[in-house]
Structures are given as C-alpha cells and as structure tokens.
Design an enzyme around this catalytic site. Structure first.
Site, short mmCIF file in Angstrom:
data_model
loop_
_atom_site.label_atom_id
_atom_site.label_comp_id
_atom_site.label_asym_id
_atom_site.label_seq_id
_atom_site.Cartn_x
_atom_site.Cartn_y
_atom_site.Cartn_z
N HIS A 1 16.66 -5.69 17.25
CA HIS A 1 17.67 -4.77 16.72
C HIS A 1 18.58 -4.15 17.78
O HIS A 1 19.18 -3.10 17.53
CB HIS A 1 17.00 -3.64 15.93
CG HIS A 1 16.38 -4.06 14.63
ND1 HIS A 1 15.44 -5.06 14.54
CD2 HIS A 1 16.57 -3.61 13.37
CE1 HIS A 1 15.07 -5.19 13.27
NE2 HIS A 1 15.75 -4.34 12.54
N GLY B 1 19.03 -10.48 14.93
CA GLY B 1 17.99 -10.52 13.91
C GLY B 1 18.31 -9.64 12.72
O GLY B 1 17.89 -9.92 11.60
N HIS B 2 19.05 -8.56 12.95
CA HIS B 2 19.49 -7.70 11.85
C HIS B 2 21.00 -7.53 11.96
O HIS B 2 21.51 -6.91 12.87
CB HIS B 2 18.80 -6.34 11.90
CG HIS B 2 18.90 -5.56 10.62
ND1 HIS B 2 20.10 -5.36 9.95
CD2 HIS B 2 17.95 -4.94 9.86
CE1 HIS B 2 19.90 -4.65 8.86
NE2 HIS B 2 18.59 -4.39 8.78
N HIS C 1 16.20 -11.07 3.68
CA HIS C 1 16.24 -9.62 3.69
C HIS C 1 17.54 -9.11 3.08
O HIS C 1 18.63 -9.43 3.55
CB HIS C 1 16.08 -9.14 5.14
CG HIS C 1 15.86 -7.69 5.30
ND1 HIS C 1 16.90 -6.78 5.32
CD2 HIS C 1 14.73 -6.96 5.49
CE1 HIS C 1 16.42 -5.56 5.51
NE2 HIS C 1 15.10 -5.65 5.62
N GLU D 1 11.32 -7.56 1.85
CA GLU D 1 12.37 -6.58 1.55
C GLU D 1 13.64 -7.29 1.05
O GLU D 1 14.75 -6.91 1.37
CB GLU D 1 12.71 -5.74 2.78
CG GLU D 1 11.55 -4.87 3.25
CD GLU D 1 11.94 -3.91 4.35
OE1 GLU D 1 11.58 -2.74 4.27
OE2 GLU D 1 12.62 -4.35 5.30
N GLU E 1 15.72 -1.70 -2.23
CA GLU E 1 15.93 -0.71 -1.17
C GLU E 1 17.28 -0.01 -1.36
O GLU E 1 18.29 -0.64 -1.67
CB GLU E 1 15.87 -1.40 0.18
CG GLU E 1 15.99 -0.47 1.36
CD GLU E 1 15.88 -1.19 2.70
OE1 GLU E 1 16.37 -0.63 3.69
OE2 GLU E 1 15.34 -2.31 2.73
N CYS F 1 19.29 1.14 0.80
CA CYS F 1 20.29 0.58 1.72
C CYS F 1 20.92 -0.69 1.18
O CYS F 1 22.09 -0.98 1.44
CB CYS F 1 19.66 0.29 3.08
SG CYS F 1 19.28 1.75 4.06
N CYS G 1 15.92 4.35 7.50
CA CYS G 1 17.28 3.86 7.33
C CYS G 1 17.92 4.41 6.06
O CYS G 1 19.14 4.67 6.03
CB CYS G 1 17.30 2.34 7.33
SG CYS G 1 16.14 1.59 6.16
N CYS G 2 17.15 4.59 5.00
CA CYS G 2 17.74 5.01 3.72
C CYS G 2 18.22 6.46 3.73
O CYS G 2 19.36 6.72 3.31
CB CYS G 2 16.76 4.75 2.59
SG CYS G 2 16.40 2.99 2.34
#
Length: 605
Positions: A145, A194-195, A255, A307, A323, A325, A391-392
């Site tokens: 990340h 990766g994200h 994801h 997720e 989620e 997000c 994160c949310c």
C-alpha cells in the site's frame, strides 16, 4: 438485464474531449435542505472530531508520524497502511472547512500537517511503516500500500490547499509524487500497485500542477496490469485485477474497493488524454456489476473472504459484505461515466448508492460507523466508533462534506440537475451567469421546484434527470406545459430563459414491491420494499414478530412522515389481514436498540 425489477406498480475544466457534462464543485453549491443539512452539520461538528480523536488519542496514527520524524522515540504501531486514514481525515476537514470555517479545527490540522512534513525523507519518500521499520525494505512488496497511501496524501493535499490556500501539505505530496515518478515508469522500475488509488490521485495532481508527467505515470501504472509482472502471494491475480490488461477486462473480480478506484482512475485518464481506449472495458464492467453483482442498496462486494466479488448473482443477505468504501467508489465511478455519456442511468446508480449503501455507513449521531452493510441481521451487527482497518470512517468523513458535487453539472449549452436537494449555485453559461435554486422535500416527496435566473436572457437547455425508479411524472414551466423531449433519461427543456422562471416537477412516489432476478438464489420467494430512491427494511424494535413478516399481492401499504423518529423519516406500514408491519429506511437501521433486521421479506402469492 438488471439484477432487480419492480413488480406491481471544477477539477475537470480543462478536459472537455470526452465529457458530456462537468460537475459543479460542492464549494460553489449552497445546501439548505431538510434531509441533508442536519447530516452535513453532524459531520462537521461530530464526525470529523471523532476521526481526529481516533488518530491522535486512541490509536497511534499520529504517533507514527512523530516517531518517523524523530520527534519522539517509539516503534510503529497499527497496520502498515494506517497513514491513509490520517490523509482521508485531513481531506474531510478540508471539504468541511469550505462551507463551515473553523479556525480551531484548521489550526489542529495544521499541527498534524507539520508532523507529516517533518517525517518526509530527503528523497521525498513518505510512509511511516518503512521509515520506522527500515527504509531498505521499501518498494519491495507490491501488496504493502505504499502507492495507495501516496494517493490519499495527494488528494488530501489538493483539498487542503483549495480550502485554506495553504500549500505545505501539497508541497509534501508533490515531493512524494516526484520520488515515485523518478523511481517507476517507462525505462525505470516496474510496479503494479496492490491497492489502486494513486492512479486517480495522479490525474488530480496533473490537473492542479499542469505537469503532464503525473498523467503519464497514472496511465503507465494502469497499463502494467495483466502482463505477468508480479507473482502475487496467496491471492489470485483476479483479486488484484491483474489477470488481463485493463482495456481487455470483461468481468469484474477481486476486491470491490480496489476495483472501483481503478475504474475511476481509468475514467480520469481517459478524460485527461482524450482517448476512448478504456471506455469499452468500462461499459462491459458496468453491465456486469450493475446487472449481476449489485445489491438493491447499491452495495457491492458480496464476499467477506476477499472483500469483493464472487460469481454472478451471488448476493447473500446476512453474509453480505458491502463495504461502505465500495459504495463510495461506485459513486465516484458512476459520476465519471455520467460525465462521459450524459446518461441518467449512471446518476441513478449514484443516487441509489448515496441514499442507501453510503448513508447506512454512519450513525445519526455521526460517531459510529459500519464497515460492512448486510441486508439482514440476527441482531449482532452494530456500528462501531472505529476499526483496526478504519478506511470506512475516514472515507465517510471526506465523502459526505463533498456531496454537493453530485447535484448539478454543466455542458456547453446545458445545465443538468442530477440530484434533488434544496440548494443553489451559479454557473457560467454562454449567455452569462445563471443562478439555479432548488426547493424540495426529497427523498420523502417527489415534488421539486427549480428556479432559473440568468444574468440576461439566453438560450440553453435545462436537463432534469427522470429517476429510474419513477413510473410517472409531471412538469410545468411557470405553470405552462412546453414541448420537451426525454433523452437518455433526462427531461430536456430548451428555451429562451429569463429571470425567475420556475420549473415544477413532480415524481410519483408510490410504495414499490421489488422482486430480485430469479437467478439471485438468496431472494427466491422474497420481496423488498422501496419508495422513491429509498430502500426500506424491517427492524425488530418496531416489529417484535419480525420472523413472521410476510408480504403478498393483497398487502396494503400506507406512508407516514414521523418527525420525531430517527431524525425524521417517512415510514411505511404494510397491512395484510390483521398483521401489520412497519418499514423504516435502510440507512437508519441500528440507531436504536439492538435487534433483528431484514430487507428481503417472505412473499406468498
């Protein structure tokens, strides 16, 4: 085919090549709305403070920056991507400060920014996990990340500069972006984040600085996917959307949040480059997501395991992940698609997500949050003040203050109304400045009054979205019917506008019984209830016999606005014989005593 059917009843100004319309930034929109204003006030007065307190006092997020800066002794605490929550919190503060100036809050964030800047390394690198644990390990693991955190830093820095005029954080973000650009790219090191997140952030940075190398880097990062550059650990390539080049994607996998951020980045790169290279893939992906993998609430990502996504039509209710997000990501992506095509179906999804899948993520008190948003609960699922992976809460803190950006849009000779919120703004049209004001009690009422006041008489089109849930509507202009057309889901009123002309639109809002696609196994023999854009649910506190609830063709519905309930909501009473059940809006569930909840209810013919 949609997965559900009704039964019974500002930053973009320089990129005009592909866009059909451009959103009016929230900073130019004044909201005075019975539904939205209390929520925005709560975010400003409660939610942001709660997020800052979590970062400063209850977790080590700020401590990590202080240790990395050498301001105190210590070790890294928390999860390696925790820096991103601090950045999202700052972005939320920035958006809130635009319409809610607060010198004390601004000074508090200024002190945090000083610590962030102090932690930055001489070469521009900035991630506390590796600064504290060993810089020799940085850029060795694509799942860690680093670019994700950099992306959120960039977005926060731009927002804070725009809100306050202060550029310390923006200079810090530019130095990190320059470090990344010097390290990765054509002829340099290969990297597949990766994200996803940095891709859309780099496009924002390009728009702000005019430096095309940031756009080039964003495009390059997208193009690295699907070429076997990475031997991903444990998870499949599908989890990271790295199986195929992005332009060749046909089906969504992996994801949900990563996917939404990547698709938004693809849309932004396409707009900024004037290329349609990604639009075919986005069309296919949108059909796949919305038609086969989206919940009634606009939630996406059915599986807790990844997720994210599994097979088509796999939409369990109690085990739904959804989620918060991911719903926010759906809003971002669908707004971009609406910009490209001027098609109301994308704004329909945007609205569905905002009123259901996003708003459910935050309590009425503003200080408790959902990470996961199931469509059924046995009574054990509740909002929390914070999460290890937070994160949310931090994402909600930045999304909600900017909700005004989704109401209006402009194009060369048209003014677009995408959401119905009591609000006003002034936009530049060919005929000069035009002021638009809305008055409405939406989403509880379908009556909307729109007043148009041009600086001088002028010809342009007013395009009003006809919501996809709406079966019947009526309209008038100063009490008269005009010849109009409906194009791509918009009521198009073209005329010579003069001062203080009023368009009255009324969308019928009956209670609708919704049936899932029969391929959604979890909902066979069940129905859900909607009214307007709002998805409803049963909660045990109102329905002690919730497990006995049954709907049928003979069910009679009535509605009532209850001002003292849950901040003021429209409730629905369902009567079948002697049995009566009470539905409340899904987004306000779990704000009272604990108990069961369900959206999909048994149905007998």
């Amino acid at each position: 085919m949609a997965a559900f059917v009704f039964c019974g009843g500002s930053l973009y100004a320089q990129d005009r090549v592909l866009e059909s319309n451009l959103p009016v930034d929230f900073s130019r929109v004044a909201i005075n709305d019975a539904f939205w204003t209390p929520k925005l006030d709560t975010v400003a007065s409660v939610s942001l403070d709660a997020c800052i307190n979590q970062c400063e006092k209850h977790t080590a997020r700020i401590d990590n920056f202080e240790v990395a800066a050498g301001l105190k002794q210590g070790v890294f605490k928390g999860i390696f991507y925790d820096d991103s929550d601090v950045y999202k919190m700052i972005e939320g503060v920035a958006y809130s400060l635009v319409n809610n100036p607060n010198a004390e809050l601004e000074a508090r964030v200024d002190r945090i920014i000083d610590v962030i800047a102090a932690a930055q390394q001489p070469d521009g690198y900035l991630m506390t996990y590796y600064i504290i644990n060993g810089l020799d390990k940085r850029w060795t693991d694509m799942t860690m990340h680093e670019m994700y955190c950099a992306g959120h830093l960039i977005e926060a820095a731009i927002a804070y500069r725009n809100a306050t005029g202060k550029d310390k954080l923006l200079k810090t973000a530019v130095r990190f972006a320059d470090h990344i650009d010097a390290t990765f790219g054509e002829g340099k090191r290969v990297w597949v984040p990766g994200h996803q997140e940095i891709e859309l952030a780099l496009v924002k940075l390009y728009r702000v600085t005019g430096q095309k190398r940031y756009l080039t880097l964003a495009h390059w990062l997208l193009e690295q996917r699907g070429h076997d550059h990475v031997k991903w650990p444990i998870q499949s390539k599908g989890y990271f959307m790295d199986e195929y080049p992005v332009r060749d994607l046909k089906y969504i996998s992996g994801h949900a949040v990563r996917d939404m951020y990547m698709f938004t980045g693809m849309a932004d790169v396409a707009a900024a480059t004037g290329s349609d290279e990604y639009l075919g893939a986005m069309n296919r992906l949108w059909d796949d997501v919305v038609g086969t993998r989206m919940y009634l609430t606009g939630g996406i990502g059915s599986s807790r395991f990844n997720e994210g996504f599994t097979e088509q039509y796999d939409l369990p209710n109690e085990d739904a992940y959804c989620e918060t997000c991911a719903s926010i990501g759906m809003v971002l992506w669908n707004q971009r698609l609406n910009m490209f095509k001027g098609d109301a179906r994308y704004a329909d999804i945007m609205e569905r997500c905002i009123y259901n899948g996003v708003l459910s993520g935050i309590s009425l008190s503003g200080d408790r949050f959902f990470y996961v948003n199931p469509l059924e609960s046995k009574g054990g699922h509740h909002r929390r003040p914070w999460y290890g992976t937070a994160c949310c809460p931090s994402n909600l803190s930045r999304f909600l203050p900017s909700v005004g950006s989704y109401i209006y849009a402009v194009s060369d000779n048209a003014l677009w109304v995408n959401m119905f919120v009591s609000s006003s703004t002034e936009v530049d049209m060919a005929c000069g400045k035009v002021r638009i004001e809305q008055t409405t009690h939406y989403p509880w009422s379908g009556d909307v009054n729109i007043r148009i006041t041009p600086q001088r008489k002028g010809d342009f089109a007013l395009k009003i979205r006809i919501p996809g849930w709406c079966r019947n509507y009526s309209y008038s202009v100063d009490g008269c019917n005009l010849s109009t057309e409906v194009k791509d889901g918009y009521l198009v009123i073209e005329k010579t506008w003069k001062k203080d002309e009023t368009v009255a639109v009324s969308f019928d809002m009956p209670v609708e019984v919704v049936q899932a696609d029969p391929r959604v196994k979890a909902d066979v023999g069940k129905r859900a209830v909607m009214r307007g854009p709002i998805v409803y649910c049963l909660e045990q506190v109102d329905n002690p016999q919730i497990d006995d609830a049954v709907l049928g063709p003979d069910t009679e519905f009535s509605t009532c606005f209850e001002e003292s309930l849950l901040g003021g909501v429209q409730t629905i009473e369902a009567r079948r014989g002697e049995r009566v059940f009470k539905f409340i809006p899904y987004h306000v569930w779990d704000n009272r005593e604990a108990g069961k909840m369900k959206v999909w209810v048994d149905y007998v013919k």
